[in-house]
Design a protein around this motif. Structure first.
Motif, mmCIF file in Angstrom:
data_model
loop_
_atom_site.group_PDB
_atom_site.id
_atom_site.type_symbol
_atom_site.label_atom_id
_atom_site.label_comp_id
_atom_site.label_asym_id
_atom_site.label_seq_id
_atom_site.Cartn_x
_atom_site.Cartn_y
_atom_site.Cartn_z
ATOM 1 N N ASP A 84 0.858 -1.060 -0.202
ATOM 2 C CA ASP A 84 0.005 0.086 0.111
ATOM 3 C C ASP A 84 0.884 1.256 -0.203
ATOM 4 O O ASP A 84 1.778 1.277 0.831
ATOM 5 C CB ASP A 84 -0.910 0.005 1.159
ATOM 6 N N GLY A 85 0.557 2.222 -0.969
ATOM 7 C CA GLY A 85 1.185 3.413 -0.925
ATOM 8 C C GLY A 85 2.304 3.624 -1.738
ATOM 9 O O GLY A 85 3.254 4.604 -1.727
ATOM 10 N N THR A 86 2.791 2.452 -2.548
ATOM 11 C CA THR A 86 3.831 2.303 -3.335
ATOM 12 C C THR A 86 4.052 3.526 -4.469
ATOM 13 O O THR A 86 5.034 4.274 -4.682
ATOM 14 C CB THR A 86 4.138 1.361 -4.027
ATOM 15 N N SER A 88 2.148 6.323 -4.628
ATOM 16 C CA SER A 88 2.186 7.498 -3.800
ATOM 17 C C SER A 88 3.847 8.032 -3.398
ATOM 18 O O SER A 88 4.132 9.176 -3.379
ATOM 19 C CB SER A 88 1.331 7.718 -2.745
ATOM 20 N N TYR A 111 -3.101 -1.294 -5.878
ATOM 21 C CA TYR A 111 -3.491 -0.967 -4.610
ATOM 22 C C TYR A 111 -3.432 0.564 -4.376
ATOM 23 O O TYR A 111 -4.037 1.121 -3.408
ATOM 24 C CB TYR A 111 -2.491 -1.611 -3.553
ATOM 25 N N ASP A 112 -2.830 1.145 -5.114
ATOM 26 C CA ASP A 112 -2.474 2.681 -4.804
ATOM 27 C C ASP A 112 -2.789 3.504 -6.165
ATOM 28 O O ASP A 112 -2.123 4.570 -6.449
ATOM 29 C CB ASP A 112 -0.981 2.978 -4.664
ATOM 30 N N GLY A 115 -2.777 7.290 -6.304
ATOM 31 C CA GLY A 115 -1.558 8.137 -6.391
ATOM 32 C C GLY A 115 -1.170 8.735 -7.606
ATOM 33 O O GLY A 115 -0.485 9.712 -7.490
#
Length: 228
Positions: A84-86, A88, A111-112, A115
């Motif tokens: 999660d957040g890769t 971004s 998942y991101d 972003g």
């Protein structure tokens, strides 16, 4: 004398491994994940850092990139569930450090997805190199029995029926499909000519890549034993 002999032996093994990896992972034909890790650091300009998402990209770059992993700055990240957040974080890094290449799997990118909304803040090239292998390919390394494969597919691999190119283009991001190693260098040059994020998508087969990793390991062991 003993220390010199040990150094020479280690150097000889390094050269053997380098030569065999270059032979087993040529810059031609269908793209595989070990080969991508081997050649991408050589094809990218030295001033471009690389961010690696969890989990296969990190392992493959450490194993197969050789001297390539010493040629530039690398960033790693492990968010919730590992992924999660890769995207971004890659956006934030590119705003901070400038030109950047992100190597990510399809699930980590999916998942991101939001972003991409930060893309207007990025005014330098950001190469998002998507390894689309049909889900969490890292779990193919577990070597589980066929009877458990359905559960692994559903719970861990989680292949998604999403057209990543169409999805990313909806955010106004330029995309390019890479079909072979011969296309990779041209695609990198194209991406670096853009002022902002681009998506370079390569499709791989995680099951075949697992077989390839095992073959490389076995060939390296035999090669070193025969040349020791």
């Amino acid at each position: 004398i003993e220390e010199d002999s040990t150094f020479i032996s280690l150097f000889k093994h390094d050269e053997l491994i380098k030569d065999l990896l270059d032979y087993l992972l040529p810059l031609q034909g269908e793209i595989n994940e070990p080969g991508l890790a081997r050649w991408l650091p050589r094809l990218l300009p030295n001033d471009i850092p690389v961010m690696l998402s969890a989990s296969s990209p990190v392992r493959d770059f450490m194993t197969y990139s050789g001297e390539g992993n010493m040629s530039r700055r690398f960033f790693g990240f492990r968010g919730a569930s590992g992924i999660d957040g890769t995207l971004s974080l890659a956006m934030g890094l590119s705003i901070s450090v400038g030109k950047l290449a992100l190597v990510t799997g399809d699930l980590a990118l999916l998942y991101d997805t939001n972003g991409w909304l930060m893309s207007d803040l990025v005014n330098t090239p950001l190469l998002v190199i998507l390894i689309d292998n049909g889900g969490g390919g890292i779990f193919n390394r577990l070597g589980l029995e066929p009877s458990t494969k359905f559960d692994i597919d559903q719970l861990f691999l989680m292949p998604q029926n999403v057209d990543q190119l169409s999805l990313v283009e909806a955010y106004g991001i330029p995309t390019r499909q890479i079909s072979s190693f011969e296309d990779l260098e041209i695609a990198i040059e194209w991406g670096l000519s853009k002022q902002g994020p681009v998506l370079l998508r390569v499709c791989t087969n995680s099951s075949r890549d697992m077989i390839l990793r095992n073959k490389i390991y076995n060939d390296l062991v035999r090669h070193i034993e025969l040349n020791s």
